[in-house]
Design a protein around this motif. Structure first.
Motif, PDB file in Angstrom:
ATOM      1  N   VAL A  83       0.602  -1.443  -0.166  1.00  0.00           N
ATOM      2  CA  VAL A  83       0.501   0.073   0.225  1.00  0.00           C
ATOM      3  C   VAL A  83       0.930   1.256   0.288  1.00  0.00           C
ATOM      4  N   VAL A  84       0.285   2.149  -0.556  1.00  0.00           N
ATOM      5  CA  VAL A  84       1.230   2.906  -1.288  1.00  0.00           C
ATOM      6  C   VAL A  84       0.015   4.616  -0.546  1.00  0.00           C
ATOM      7  N   LEU A  85       1.410   5.323   0.383  1.00  0.00           N
ATOM      8  CA  LEU A  85       0.600   6.880   0.753  1.00  0.00           C
ATOM      9  C   LEU A  85       1.228   8.058   0.477  1.00  0.00           C
ATOM     10  N   ALA A  86       0.859   8.763   0.325  1.00  0.00           N
ATOM     11  CA  ALA A  86       1.649  10.458  -0.267  1.00  0.00           C
ATOM     12  C   ALA A  86       1.420  11.067   1.147  1.00  0.00           C
ATOM     13  N   LYS A  87       2.587  12.215   0.851  1.00  0.00           N
ATOM     14  CA  LYS A  87       2.783  12.861   2.206  1.00  0.00           C
ATOM     15  C   LYS A  87       1.903  14.393   1.168  1.00  0.00           C
ATOM     16  N   GLY A  88       1.654  14.799   1.904  1.00  0.00           N
ATOM     17  CA  GLY A  88       0.749  15.773   1.500  1.00  0.00           C
ATOM     18  C   GLY A  88      -0.410  15.402  -0.224  1.00  0.00           C
ATOM     19  N   LYS A  89      -0.809  17.048  -0.004  1.00  0.00           N
ATOM     20  CA  LYS A  89      -1.860  16.989  -1.089  1.00  0.00           C
ATOM     21  C   LYS A  89      -1.219  16.880  -3.008  1.00  0.00           C
ATOM     22  N   GLU A  90       0.223  17.206  -2.788  1.00  0.00           N
ATOM     23  CA  GLU A  90       0.919  17.412  -4.122  1.00  0.00           C
ATOM     24  C   GLU A  90       1.461  16.489  -4.828  1.00  0.00           C
ATOM     25  N   VAL A  91       2.063  15.472  -4.024  1.00  0.00           N
ATOM     26  CA  VAL A  91       2.392  14.478  -3.469  1.00  0.00           C
ATOM     27  C   VAL A  91       1.104  13.326  -4.571  1.00  0.00           C
ATOM     28  N   ALA A  92       0.374  13.358  -3.548  1.00  0.00           N
ATOM     29  CA  ALA A  92      -1.043  12.660  -3.726  1.00  0.00           C
ATOM     30  C   ALA A  92      -1.459  13.307  -5.155  1.00  0.00           C
ATOM     31  N   ASN A  93      -2.181  14.064  -5.757  1.00  0.00           N
ATOM     32  CA  ASN A  93      -2.702  14.737  -6.492  1.00  0.00           C
ATOM     33  C   ASN A  93      -1.350  13.422  -7.646  1.00  0.00           C
ATOM     34  N   ASN A  94       0.073  14.093  -8.122  1.00  0.00           N
ATOM     35  CA  ASN A  94       1.143  13.443  -8.985  1.00  0.00           C
ATOM     36  C   ASN A  94       0.992  11.494  -8.413  1.00  0.00           C
ATOM     37  N   VAL A  95       0.539  11.004  -7.763  1.00  0.00           N
ATOM     38  CA  VAL A  95       0.284   9.305  -7.789  1.00  0.00           C
ATOM     39  C   VAL A  95      -0.757   9.046  -8.570  1.00  0.00           C
ATOM     40  N   ARG A  96      -1.598   9.681  -8.011  1.00  0.00           N
ATOM     41  CA  ARG A  96      -3.509   9.957  -8.168  1.00  0.00           C
ATOM     42  C   ARG A  96      -3.683   9.692  -9.614  1.00  0.00           C
ATOM     43  N   ILE A  97      -2.535  11.019 -10.049  1.00  0.00           N
ATOM     44  CA  ILE A  97      -3.010  10.704 -11.772  1.00  0.00           C
ATOM     45  C   ILE A  97      -2.637   9.596 -12.451  1.00  0.00           C
ATOM     46  N   GLN A  98      -1.612   8.804 -11.966  1.00  0.00           N
ATOM     47  CA  GLN A  98      -0.593   7.981 -12.198  1.00  0.00           C
ATOM     48  C   GLN A  98      -2.150   6.103 -11.824  1.00  0.00           C
TER      49      GLN A  98
END
Length: 316
Positions: A158-173
């Motif tokens: 399971v991958v978690l992001a730290k903060g919205k900017e990083v989260a948006n980047n990986v979610r797009i992938q």
């Protein structure tokens, strides 16, 4: 953070389990278009199939069931978009497996190996005994965001992001399907073909217990399957499974529909199981493991890959 400190922090917030003390759970449910025009009682009786009309009548009359923040009568007709809310009596939550392992961490992401059973986030009987809540309690200064989901009974990455900017980047992938995922599954029966493909569409309707079903009018779903080992003495086959889409319960549904249900997945082997049982099995009974994950790092843009150790239960 090193892995030892990570484990200690998890243990501290899980002794006792967060959901071990009685607490009311607040449930919010938005009315979908297909339910429009039903009375509030009939809506809940259909939306929560194992419930009774008497339960919802009592909640409405005691003003423990509101619509858009307001009390209503039992004759209220629901409209698409209505936000309903009610709370349970104080209760404890089912036990979970807290053996959460840190695989990797940097300033942008955290990768963990999730055990089973452990729900990802609040749903159904679980509000506090969840992966996200435990991580939030253990690491309150980290702004952790879930980027994808695996079932409560599925183990692995399971991958978690730290903060919205990083989260948006990986979610797009994830949305663009550029992330490579590989699962291990042990199924019932001997698959003679070395490779199989499944493209059964999966419905969006949430069924009893939170399950989904194969539905020709649902969303497209594609899964590639490769045989790794045929265990003839046990009538089981070990598979490498690559989901090309990310539909809810996709791997479990596709394998069951092909006639090879995952070992331990009684609910997809027996269509009546979820009518009388919750979707999350109480033990680590499901043989499905999120084994490998490859994606581009949200800051460096370099390809990174991770593996979660194969659980010992997979070995004969």
């Amino acid at each position: 953070m090193n892995k030892s400190d990570f484990t200690k922090a998890i243990q501290q917030v899980c002794s006792p389990l967060p959901g071990s003390t009685p607490q009311a759970v607040v449930y919010k449910l938005t009315v979908k278009k297909r339910f429009e025009g039903l009375s509030i009682i009939d809506f809940f009786n259909q939306a929560v199939p194992r419930s009774t009309k008497e339960l919802w009548i009592t909640k409405v009359e005691s003003e423990n069931l509101t619509v858009n923040g307001n009390a209503v009568t039992i004759n209220y007709k629901v409209k698409a978009g209505d936000l309903t809310q009610h709370s349970s009596a104080p209760k404890t939550e089912p036990d979970i497996n807290t053996n959460i392992q840190l695989i990797y961490e940097d300033d942008n992401i955290m990768v963990i190996n999730k055990p089973s059973p452990l729900p990802m986030h609040a749903s159904g009987r679980y509000a506090r005994n969840t992966l996200l809540n435990i991580l939030t309690l253990a690491f309150p200064k980290k702004d952790l965001k879930l980027l994808h989901r695996i079932d409560a009974n599925t183990t692995g990455l399971v991958v978690l992001a730290k903060g919205k900017e990083v989260a948006n980047n990986v979610r797009i992938q994830f949305e663009e399907k550029t992330i490579q995922k590989e699962y291990l599954a042990l199924v019932e029966g001997i698959i003679m073909d070395d490779e199989l493909n499944s493209d059964f569409a999966i419905g969006t309707e949430v069924l009893v217990g939170g399950a989904r079903k194969v539905d020709d009018s649902g969303k497209n779903a594609k899964t590639n399957i490769t045989v790794l080992e045929r265990r003839t003495t046990k009538d089981q086959t070990l598979l490498s499974v690559i989901p090309l889409t990310g539909r809810t319960n996709q791997i479990r549904l596709h394998l069951a529909e092909l006639g090879y249900p995952i070992v331990g997945d009684e609910g997809h082997k027996n269509p009546d199981y979820f009518k009388n049982n919750p979707f999350t099995y109480p033990s680590d009974s499901l043989f499905l493991h999120a084994h490998k994950l490859t994606f581009k790092h949200p800051k460096s843009n370099k390809e990174i890959s991770f593996e979660a150790p194969i659980p010992i239960k997979f070995f004969p």
